[in-house]
Design a protein around this motif. Structure first.
Motif, PDB file in Angstrom:
ATOM      1  N   ASN A   5     -25.427 -93.474  66.127  1.00 51.19           N
ATOM      2  CA  ASN A   5     -25.367 -92.018  65.937  1.00 51.19           C
ATOM      3  C   ASN A   5     -23.920 -91.601  65.716  1.00 51.19           C
ATOM      4  N   ARG A   6     -23.486 -91.599  64.473  1.00 47.35           N
ATOM      5  CA  ARG A   6     -22.128 -91.218  64.114  1.00 47.35           C
ATOM      6  C   ARG A   6     -22.174 -90.022  63.177  1.00 47.35           C
ATOM      7  N   LYS A   7     -21.057 -89.327  63.054  1.00 46.47           N
ATOM      8  CA  LYS A   7     -21.026 -88.181  62.153  1.00 46.47           C
ATOM      9  C   LYS A   7     -21.248 -88.659  60.718  1.00 46.47           C
ATOM     10  N   LEU A   8     -21.896 -87.809  59.920  1.00 47.34           N
ATOM     11  CA  LEU A   8     -22.272 -88.215  58.574  1.00 47.34           C
ATOM     12  C   LEU A   8     -21.092 -88.243  57.609  1.00 47.34           C
ATOM     13  N   TYR A   9     -20.087 -87.408  57.832  1.00 46.09           N
ATOM     14  CA  TYR A   9     -19.016 -87.276  56.852  1.00 46.09           C
ATOM     15  C   TYR A   9     -17.666 -87.644  57.481  1.00 46.09           C
ATOM     16  N   LYS A  10     -16.928 -88.513  56.772  1.00 42.18           N
ATOM     17  CA  LYS A  10     -15.622 -88.960  57.234  1.00 42.18           C
ATOM     18  C   LYS A  10     -14.514 -88.078  56.654  1.00 42.18           C
ATOM     19  N   THR A  11     -13.384 -88.071  57.326  1.00 43.65           N
ATOM     20  CA  THR A  11     -12.214 -87.360  56.814  1.00 43.65           C
ATOM     21  C   THR A  11     -11.540 -88.221  55.738  1.00 43.65           C
ATOM     22  N   GLU A  14      -9.987 -91.209  57.304  1.00 35.89           N
ATOM     23  CA  GLU A  14     -10.966 -92.220  57.709  1.00 35.89           C
ATOM     24  C   GLU A  14     -11.476 -92.999  56.506  1.00 35.89           C
ATOM     25  N   GLU A 187     -25.153 -96.870  60.631  1.00 39.84           N
ATOM     26  CA  GLU A 187     -25.115 -95.485  61.088  1.00 39.84           C
ATOM     27  C   GLU A 187     -26.150 -94.672  60.331  1.00 39.84           C
ATOM     28  N   ASP A 188     -26.421 -93.471  60.828  1.00 37.95           N
ATOM     29  CA  ASP A 188     -27.175 -92.522  60.036  1.00 37.95           C
ATOM     30  C   ASP A 188     -26.308 -92.082  58.859  1.00 37.95           C
ATOM     31  N   PRO A 201     -29.695 -85.524  53.527  1.00 35.76           N
ATOM     32  CA  PRO A 201     -28.301 -85.088  53.596  1.00 35.76           C
ATOM     33  C   PRO A 201     -27.710 -84.779  52.225  1.00 35.76           C
TER      34      PRO A 201
END
Length: 277
Positions: A5-11, A14, A187-188, A201
């Motif tokens: 369970n990780r955030k869908l969008y990276k910076t 990242e 990950e999701d 998404p």
């Protein structure tokens, strides 16, 4: 292999950190591909991939899966995915699928390819298996190309499915999907390899996914072998598996696990990949 369970969008920062594990994953797979030949065992191929990843300052991320002790998955002929390396000897004419991933600095890469070992004594078998592998690879690139132009992630699965429509009725495995990738290898969100209705998404900068169609010569029903890992087709017919990890960023898309970022294969789709900046 469960999703994290990780955030869908990276910076953007990242995304830049995901370039190195992608390159190292590609290098490991390239070394394994060169070594595939009759008489070589799948465990020998595993050792090659591990050496490349560790020499490059990475860690084989498959080893971080609970209960798994190897660097690659090596699936042969009717085995779809998750084949455990061992004393199996590669034979002429085999259809070999290799899946591998590297972790560098806590970030992950994941990719796979299929290859048919030459066998002059069985040209028809080799031709059929090569046709399956080629169709699976084309479907992967159709999905990646869709990632460059579509608004919703489910459009990727539609593009993969459409690519596989033709004279031969191949099966698209539904029990396993692509996935998000980043701090965790899995990950999701899930990335389906076939058309799915409903919401999904948004494709926008920061999304990083591993697209991986698994395609069979016949039915899509499967079972787990006695090693509790290897997945094989129920009808005993062949399967192929291709995969890449791709980053969506402000400038476009970049295939992290392709040496050229996907330029060669995306060109015919009218897509020009842009390096992560």
């Amino acid at each position: 292999m469960a999703f994290g369970n990780r955030k869908l969008y990276k910076t953007p920062a990242e995304l830049r950190l995901m370039v190195e594990p992608g390159i190292l994953t590609a290098a490991a797979l390239a070394a394994v591909r060169l070594a595939i030949a009759p008489g070589v065992t799948t465990l020998q191929l595993d050792a090659i991939a591990e050496r490349v990843i560790r020499a490059g300052g990475g860690v084989p991320n498959f080893m971080k899966e609970p209960g798994y002790r190897h660097t690659i998955c090596a699936s042969v002929n009717d085995e779809i995915v998750h084949g455990v390396p061992g004393d199996r000897v590669i034979a002429a004419g085999d259809l070999v699928s290799i899946d591998c991933g590297a972790e560098v600095g806590g970030w992950n890469g994941d990719a796979a390819f299929s290859v048919v070992v030459p066998d002059p004594s069985r040209p028809e078998v080799v031709a059929q298996r090569q046709q399956l592998s080629d169709a699976t690879e084309r479907s992967l690139w159709a999905g990646i190309a869709a990632l460059a132009t579509a608004r919703k992630l489910n459009d990727v699965g539609g593009a993969i499915e459409d690519s596989l429509q033709g004279d031969i009725e191949y099966g698209i495995v539904e029990d396993f999907t692509g996935h998000g990738i980043g701090r965790s290898m899995h990950e999701d969100p899930p990335v389906f390899n076939y058309r799915v209705r409903g919401s999904s998404p948004e494709i926008k900068p920061g999304l990083v996914v591993a697209i991986e169609p698994m395609v069979t010569m016949g039915g899509i029903d499967s079972h787990v072998l006695a090693d509790d890992w290897t997945i094989a087709t129920n009808d005993g017919l062949d399967a192929a598996h291709w995969e890449h990890s791709i980053a969506v960023h402000a400038g476009g898309i970049w295939v992290l696990t392709a040496e050229d970022g996907g330029a060669d294969k995306l060109g015919p789709h009218g897509v020009i990949p842009v390096p992560v900046a």
